[in-house]
Design a protein around this motif. Structure first.
Motif, PDB file in Angstrom:
ATOM      1  N   ARG A 252      -7.162  25.600  12.483  1.00  0.00           N
ATOM      2  CA  ARG A 252      -8.445  25.538  12.601  1.00  0.00           C
ATOM      3  C   ARG A 252      -9.243  26.833  12.751  1.00  0.00           C
ATOM      4  O   ARG A 252      -9.984  27.227  13.439  1.00  0.00           O
ATOM      5  N   PRO A 253      -9.151  27.602  11.632  1.00  0.00           N
ATOM      6  CA  PRO A 253      -9.892  28.903  11.506  1.00  0.00           C
ATOM      7  C   PRO A 253     -11.179  28.507  11.025  1.00  0.00           C
ATOM      8  O   PRO A 253     -11.550  27.376  10.701  1.00  0.00           O
ATOM      9  N   SER A 254     -12.097  29.260  11.262  1.00  0.00           N
ATOM     10  CA  SER A 254     -13.631  28.895  10.931  1.00  0.00           C
ATOM     11  C   SER A 254     -13.617  28.488   9.669  1.00  0.00           C
ATOM     12  O   SER A 254     -13.186  28.964   8.725  1.00  0.00           O
ATOM     13  N   GLY A 255     -14.447  27.366   9.514  1.00  0.00           N
ATOM     14  CA  GLY A 255     -14.667  26.529   8.051  1.00  0.00           C
ATOM     15  C   GLY A 255     -13.738  25.631   7.542  1.00  0.00           C
ATOM     16  O   GLY A 255     -13.743  25.198   6.729  1.00  0.00           O
ATOM     17  N   HIS A 256     -12.462  25.503   8.427  1.00  0.00           N
ATOM     18  CA  HIS A 256     -11.300  24.619   8.308  1.00  0.00           C
ATOM     19  C   HIS A 256     -10.969  23.717   9.386  1.00  0.00           C
ATOM     20  O   HIS A 256      -9.957  23.801   9.918  1.00  0.00           O
ATOM     21  N   GLU A 257     -12.070  23.169  10.066  1.00  0.00           N
ATOM     22  CA  GLU A 257     -11.969  22.261  11.109  1.00  0.00           C
ATOM     23  C   GLU A 257     -11.780  21.007  10.959  1.00  0.00           C
ATOM     24  O   GLU A 257     -11.723  19.989  11.637  1.00  0.00           O
ATOM     25  N   ALA A 258     -12.001  20.426   9.575  1.00  0.00           N
ATOM     26  CA  ALA A 258     -12.070  19.226   9.443  1.00  0.00           C
ATOM     27  C   ALA A 258     -10.814  18.345   9.572  1.00  0.00           C
ATOM     28  O   ALA A 258     -10.685  17.164  10.338  1.00  0.00           O
ATOM     29  N   GLU A 259      -9.661  18.866   9.783  1.00  0.00           N
ATOM     30  CA  GLU A 259      -8.319  18.186  10.052  1.00  0.00           C
ATOM     31  C   GLU A 259      -8.547  17.791  11.466  1.00  0.00           C
ATOM     32  O   GLU A 259      -8.087  16.780  12.050  1.00  0.00           O
ATOM     33  N   LEU A 260      -8.926  18.903  12.263  1.00  0.00           N
ATOM     34  CA  LEU A 260      -8.781  18.689  13.605  1.00  0.00           C
ATOM     35  C   LEU A 260      -9.794  17.645  14.038  1.00  0.00           C
ATOM     36  O   LEU A 260      -9.706  16.945  14.921  1.00  0.00           O
ATOM     37  N   VAL A 261     -10.952  17.616  13.289  1.00  0.00           N
ATOM     38  CA  VAL A 261     -12.170  16.744  13.544  1.00  0.00           C
ATOM     39  C   VAL A 261     -11.605  15.320  13.563  1.00  0.00           C
ATOM     40  O   VAL A 261     -11.739  14.254  14.467  1.00  0.00           O
ATOM     41  N   GLY A 262     -10.811  15.167  12.228  1.00  0.00           N
ATOM     42  CA  GLY A 262     -10.331  13.958  12.248  1.00  0.00           C
ATOM     43  C   GLY A 262      -9.258  13.319  13.151  1.00  0.00           C
ATOM     44  O   GLY A 262      -9.509  12.226  13.342  1.00  0.00           O
ATOM     45  N   LYS A 263      -8.563  14.221  13.706  1.00  0.00           N
ATOM     46  CA  LYS A 263      -7.474  13.964  14.658  1.00  0.00           C
ATOM     47  C   LYS A 263      -8.236  13.515  16.147  1.00  0.00           C
ATOM     48  O   LYS A 263      -7.872  12.601  16.706  1.00  0.00           O
ATOM     49  N   LEU A 264      -9.248  14.064  16.537  1.00  0.00           N
ATOM     50  CA  LEU A 264     -10.001  13.998  17.709  1.00  0.00           C
ATOM     51  C   LEU A 264     -10.967  12.621  17.492  1.00  0.00           C
ATOM     52  O   LEU A 264     -10.856  11.914  18.416  1.00  0.00           O
ATOM     53  N   GLU A 265     -11.250  12.113  16.402  1.00  0.00           N
ATOM     54  CA  GLU A 265     -11.863  11.033  16.244  1.00  0.00           C
ATOM     55  C   GLU A 265     -10.838   9.890  16.321  1.00  0.00           C
ATOM     56  O   GLU A 265     -11.130   8.884  16.748  1.00  0.00           O
ATOM     57  N   GLN A 266      -9.673  10.002  15.830  1.00  0.00           N
ATOM     58  CA  GLN A 266      -8.662   9.021  15.701  1.00  0.00           C
ATOM     59  C   GLN A 266      -8.308   9.002  17.240  1.00  0.00           C
ATOM     60  O   GLN A 266      -8.110   7.841  17.728  1.00  0.00           O
ATOM     61  N   TRP A 267      -8.254  10.087  17.957  1.00  0.00           N
ATOM     62  CA  TRP A 267      -8.025  10.016  19.314  1.00  0.00           C
ATOM     63  C   TRP A 267      -8.983   9.069  19.996  1.00  0.00           C
ATOM     64  O   TRP A 267      -8.809   8.330  21.072  1.00  0.00           O
ATOM     65  N   ALA A 268     -10.215   9.329  19.739  1.00  0.00           N
ATOM     66  CA  ALA A 268     -11.532   8.711  20.650  1.00  0.00           C
ATOM     67  C   ALA A 268     -11.417   7.346  20.289  1.00  0.00           C
ATOM     68  O   ALA A 268     -11.460   6.460  21.195  1.00  0.00           O
ATOM     69  N   ASP A 269     -11.053   6.900  19.300  1.00  0.00           N
ATOM     70  CA  ASP A 269     -11.097   5.491  18.774  1.00  0.00           C
ATOM     71  C   ASP A 269      -9.885   4.931  19.457  1.00  0.00           C
ATOM     72  O   ASP A 269     -10.018   3.786  20.301  1.00  0.00           O
ATOM     73  N   ALA A 270      -8.837   5.449  19.712  1.00  0.00           N
ATOM     74  CA  ALA A 270      -7.617   4.862  20.251  1.00  0.00           C
ATOM     75  C   ALA A 270      -8.034   4.699  21.871  1.00  0.00           C
ATOM     76  O   ALA A 270      -7.410   3.855  22.502  1.00  0.00           O
ATOM     77  N   ARG A 271      -9.061   5.547  22.538  1.00  0.00           N
ATOM     78  CA  ARG A 271      -9.374   5.362  23.866  1.00  0.00           C
ATOM     79  C   ARG A 271     -10.406   4.529  23.872  1.00  0.00           C
ATOM     80  O   ARG A 271     -10.953   4.593  25.245  1.00  0.00           O
ATOM     81  N   GLY A 272     -11.026   4.095  22.773  1.00  0.00           N
ATOM     82  CA  GLY A 272     -12.357   3.241  22.985  1.00  0.00           C
ATOM     83  C   GLY A 272     -13.472   4.176  23.240  1.00  0.00           C
ATOM     84  O   GLY A 272     -14.686   3.484  23.766  1.00  0.00           O
ATOM     85  N   LEU A 273     -13.751   5.434  22.999  1.00  0.00           N
ATOM     86  CA  LEU A 273     -14.722   6.318  23.184  1.00  0.00           C
ATOM     87  C   LEU A 273     -15.675   6.437  21.951  1.00  0.00           C
ATOM     88  O   LEU A 273     -15.061   6.495  20.945  1.00  0.00           O
ATOM     89  N   ALA A 274     -16.989   6.310  22.054  1.00  0.00           N
ATOM     90  CA  ALA A 274     -17.742   6.582  20.982  1.00  0.00           C
ATOM     91  C   ALA A 274     -17.827   7.919  20.550  1.00  0.00           C
ATOM     92  O   ALA A 274     -17.867   8.938  21.288  1.00  0.00           O
ATOM     93  N   HIS A 275     -18.152   8.096  19.357  1.00  0.00           N
ATOM     94  CA  HIS A 275     -18.080   9.370  18.687  1.00  0.00           C
ATOM     95  C   HIS A 275     -19.209   9.366  17.704  1.00  0.00           C
ATOM     96  O   HIS A 275     -19.188   8.203  16.831  1.00  0.00           O
ATOM     97  N   ASP A 276     -19.577  10.639  17.192  1.00  0.00           N
ATOM     98  CA  ASP A 276     -20.427  10.436  16.134  1.00  0.00           C
ATOM     99  C   ASP A 276     -20.464  12.192  15.918  1.00  0.00           C
ATOM    100  O   ASP A 276     -20.065  12.898  16.350  1.00  0.00           O
ATOM    101  N   ARG A 277     -20.995  12.276  14.521  1.00  0.00           N
ATOM    102  CA  ARG A 277     -21.288  13.819  14.018  1.00  0.00           C
ATOM    103  C   ARG A 277     -22.787  13.777  13.549  1.00  0.00           C
ATOM    104  O   ARG A 277     -23.229  13.033  13.072  1.00  0.00           O
ATOM    105  N   ASP A 278     -23.259  15.133  13.446  1.00  0.00           N
ATOM    106  CA  ASP A 278     -24.509  15.603  13.009  1.00  0.00           C
ATOM    107  C   ASP A 278     -24.188  15.828  11.778  1.00  0.00           C
ATOM    108  O   ASP A 278     -23.108  15.959  11.114  1.00  0.00           O
ATOM    109  N   ALA A 279     -25.535  16.206  10.897  1.00  0.00           N
ATOM    110  CA  ALA A 279     -25.236  16.265   9.493  1.00  0.00           C
ATOM    111  C   ALA A 279     -24.576  17.547   9.191  1.00  0.00           C
ATOM    112  O   ALA A 279     -23.797  17.884   8.259  1.00  0.00           O
TER     113      ALA A 279
END
Length: 488
Positions: free
Chosen positions: A25-52
């Motif tokens: 997750r160096p700066s500019g390469h956070e996409a993989e981590l964002v995807g993992k956190l969204e999957q984790w949120a979905d598994a726990r029933g937590l709402a999530h979104d991203r800005d532009a």
């Protein structure tokens, strides 16, 4: 990888930190981590979104009976500084961080650890996961590219966040709470400088400055640590009488990290080599004495280059460039009068390069006063205009004005006193927390910043005191519970 992290307490925090260590997750390469956190949120029933821009928000509804409590925003940045020792190959876009425990501290093997701000992110995720804490509405805001440009905070969507209280989890001292920080800006200088062919009697040498500790360009700027760019330019200045001409230069990798190493390829007459070697050896001894007890590993060396270059800067261009770099502001400029003991204005000569006549400099100016940041940037412009360079100021961000009478701060101090039998130190930091930018976009926010004990941030010496993580998370838990009974 890093399974031993889950043997530490509190387990819920360290488990999430393990995920962060295992996910590049160096700066500019956070996409993989964002995807993992969204999957984790979905598994726990937590709402999530991203800005532009891609900043991630995960929301958790209030527990029953606390729906009217003020909304709390837990905020941290997902990226980490990518620094490794020169002799340790590490691809921060592909390789996980390898952690190890030493005498009660967690560190990494030859790289930055990413406790800045990985443990703040892990703590926020832990709060979202735990079900035994009464709380009001919670938003966890995870920003991008903090370490390189503050890009996530600068481009954060407006009218998006709903909470009124913001807990920034990006501080690095136990027993302290931060209520203000410096603003800053990147100063970038570029020029095309004239080159000339090497002549018959010239040889190529490599001047190297290595062995410095490095560190955070805000938090550590006042500690007297060596800046490799500043010191190597000093050596170049010492060698001018040996008729040196610059071929290449590279020093530093990040504008917000004190540069630990710098290297220059030089052309000079064969007849001057012996004199140059003597001067370098003498200067190395001087520098080592000056940095005794601070940067004891300094090494300044002059060696034959492996290959002969075709071109080098003209002697006049070399003189102008070295003189400008030698005169450039570096380090602490002024201490604060209003906040004793805190740096008011500073500059870090973070990244310097020269390749085929193309010169580039990126410095990071910080100040508690936005006017002083602007003035320092103008000083760079005025100086480097003398050698025909172009200067631009980018990624400017405001400081965070303290609110010493805020109710949020009072509640935190009371809980700190109750749990730890001591009042926290109320601090203003000479570093670029995102709070200043967030406060500019959401002026109604009350904000504080706190975190575990981290040392050596932005360098391979980065480490976190393991016991302080439990203390930090315990405070966060009771604060979330306390705020559930606050009035909106």
């Amino acid at each position: 990888m890093n399974a031993h992290l889950e043997t530490l307490a509190p387990t819920v925090v360290w488990r999430h930190f393990r995920t962060l260590c295992n996910t590049p997750r160096p700066s500019g390469h956070e996409a993989e981590l964002v995807g993992k956190l969204e999957q984790w949120a979905d598994a726990r029933g937590l709402a999530h979104d991203r800005d532009a821009f891609g900043n991630l928000r995960i929301r958790k509804s209030a527990t029953s009976g606390h729906e009217d409590a003020p909304g709390v925003i837990l905020q941290g940045h997902l990226d980490m500084v990518a620094q490794a020792n020169a002799d340790h190959p590490h691809d921060f876009t592909r390789d996980p961080i390898e952690t190890e425990i030493r005498d009660g501290w967690l560190t990494a093997r030859h790289t930055t650890l990413g406790a800045d701000n990985g443990l703040g992110v892990a703590a926020a995720l832990a709060i979202l996961e735990e079900d035994d804490i009464e709380h009001g509405p919670i938003e966890a805001l995870f920003t991008l590219e903090e370490e390189t440009s503050m890009g996530g905070a600068l481009n954060l969507a407006e009218d998006w966040l709903q909470g009124s209280l913001l807990l920034n989890l990006d501080s690095e001292d136990r027993g302290q709470v931060y209520i203000g920080c410096a603003g800053g800006a990147d100063v970038k200088v570029e020029a095309m400088l004239p080159e000339e062919p090497l002549v018959e009697d010239e040889v190529a040498l490599v001047l190297s400055l290595t062995g410095l500790r490095g560190g955070h360009s805000g938090i550590d700027i006042h500690k007297g640590l060596g800046n490799a760019n500043r010191l190597l330019v000093r050596a170049l200045r010492t060698l001018e009488d040996c008729h040196v001409r610059l071929v290449e230069y590279r020093g530093g990798t990040l504008r917000n990290a004190l540069p630990r190493e710098a290297f220059a390829v030089l052309a000079l007459p064969e007849a001057e080599v012996s004199a140059a070697e003597s001067r370098v050896e003498a200067l190395q001894q001087v520098m080592r004495k000056e940095l005794t007890g601070i940067d004891d590993g300094l090494a300044l060396t002059l060696d034959r280059a492996e290959a002969m270059p075709d071109q080098a800067l003209s002697r006049h261009a070399t003189h102008l460039l070295v003189a400008a770099l030698h005169a450039a502001p570096c380090g602490v400029e002024r201490m604060s009068v209003e906040v004793p003991g805190v740096v008011e204005t500073s500059n870090n000569l973070g990244v310097v390069s020269l390749d085929k006549g193309r010169f580039h400099l990126c410095a990071l100016v910080r100040s508690l006063r936005d006017s002083a940041t602007q003035d320092m940037a103008e000083r760079f412009r005025a100086l480097f205009e003398l050698i025909g360079a172009q200067t631009r100021v980018e990624n400017g961000y405001p400081g965070w004005t303290p609110q010493p009478d805020s109710n949020l701060l009072k509640r935190f101090c009371a809980l700190h006193r109750e749990r730890l039998d001591a009042d926290p130190e109320i601090k203003v930091i000479h570093a670029g927390l995102e709070c200043g930018i967030l406060g500019g976009k959401y002026p109604h926010l009350e904000m504080i910043s706190f975190g575990p004990l981290i040392r050596g941030a932005h360098s391979p010496d980065e480490r976190v005191e393991i016991a302080s993580v439990a203390e930090f998370y315990g405070l966060l838990r009771v604060l979330i519970r306390d705020l559930a009974d606050a009035r909106s």
